[in-house]
Structures are given as C-alpha cells and as structure tokens.
Design a protein around this motif. Structure first.
Motif, PDB file in Angstrom:
ATOM      1  N   GLU A  56      -5.865  -1.432  -7.943  1.00 43.12           N
ATOM      2  CA  GLU A  56      -5.559  -1.105  -6.544  1.00 43.12           C
ATOM      3  C   GLU A  56      -5.084  -2.356  -5.809  1.00 43.12           C
ATOM      4  N   ALA A  78       1.193   4.063  -3.145  1.00 43.84           N
ATOM      5  CA  ALA A  78       0.960   5.503  -2.993  1.00 43.84           C
ATOM      6  C   ALA A  78       2.195   6.292  -3.420  1.00 43.84           C
ATOM      7  N   ARG A 132       0.829  -1.217   0.000  1.00 47.72           N
ATOM      8  CA  ARG A 132       0.000   0.000   0.000  1.00 47.72           C
ATOM      9  C   ARG A 132       0.863   1.266   0.000  1.00 47.72           C
TER      10      ARG A 132
END
Length: 127
Positions: free
Chosen positions: A100, A88, A84
């Motif tokens: 995602e 980002a 994650r």
C-alpha cells in the motif's frame, strides 16, 4: 548525461498490457511504431513499449524461462494524493497491490503493485 529513451516489457498480450498502462497513466500512443509485435507510449521523460514474444527473434534475444522479478518500473507523479488515486485506479484496471502507499526512508511516497501480467511497478512521488 545519459537519458533513458525507452523501457520495454515483453508480454504474451501486448494489447491488454498496453491498454492497462496507457489507460492508467493516460499516455499517448506512438502510432508510427505500432505493429503486430509492438505498442509504444510517450511519458514525460521517456517512452514505454510492450513487445510480443515474436520480438525476441527480431532482437536476437532468448525468452526468460525462470520466474522472478528482474525489472521494476517506477512512474513518478506529482503528489501523495496522485499516488493514492492512481493506486486505486490501477487495482480497478486489474493490478494487484504488493505494498500500500507508504512513506519511504529516503523521503519519497510510493505504492508497489503488479500489473495484469504480474510485473512489479511503483507509482511514486518524490515529495
């Protein structure tokens, strides 16, 4: 057993793409191999390189002329949180998210992205 020593990505702008991956994954450059047509970096298990178009001649290869994904680079990290976090970070550095972060049917956790040149890559945790 065979070990993958290097994977290379051809790019019109080796400085930009080398900086993208080097910064994203905090990779150490192999300065001995730096040249006007190549940048290389050490990963934990292998190395990744970025080759300018002039490298096609050096290697006796013809540039690909049709669009389409031919290679998918996968970068392993230690946890879902790192997947994650790096996803980002990658978008801040110019990557586009294709998918995602998600849990795969085979027990891994990954995100699928495109680098600034449009090459597909995954950030992956094996769980």
């Amino acid at each position: 057993m065979v070990a993958l020593a290097y994977t290379n990505i051809f790019t019109a702008d080796i400085d930009r793409l080398a900086e993208f991956y080097g910064t994203l994954f905090d990779l150490a450059e192999i300065t001995e191999s730096r040249s006007p047509i190549f940048r290389g970096f050490i990963t934990e298990c292998s190395s990744i390189g970025f080759s300018a178009p002039d490298a096609y001649d050096l290697l006796g290869l013809e540039p690909q002329t049709t669009a389409g994904d031919r290679v998918l680079q996968t970068f392993d990290v230690g946890s879902e949180a790192e997947v994650r976090e790096l996803t980002a970070r990658a978008t801040k550095l110019g990557a586009a998210i294709v998918k995602e972060p998600f849990a795969t049917y085979y027990g891994w956790f990954q995100a699928v992205l495109r680098d600034p040149d449009g090459n597909a890559f995954r950030i992956n945790s094996r769980g």
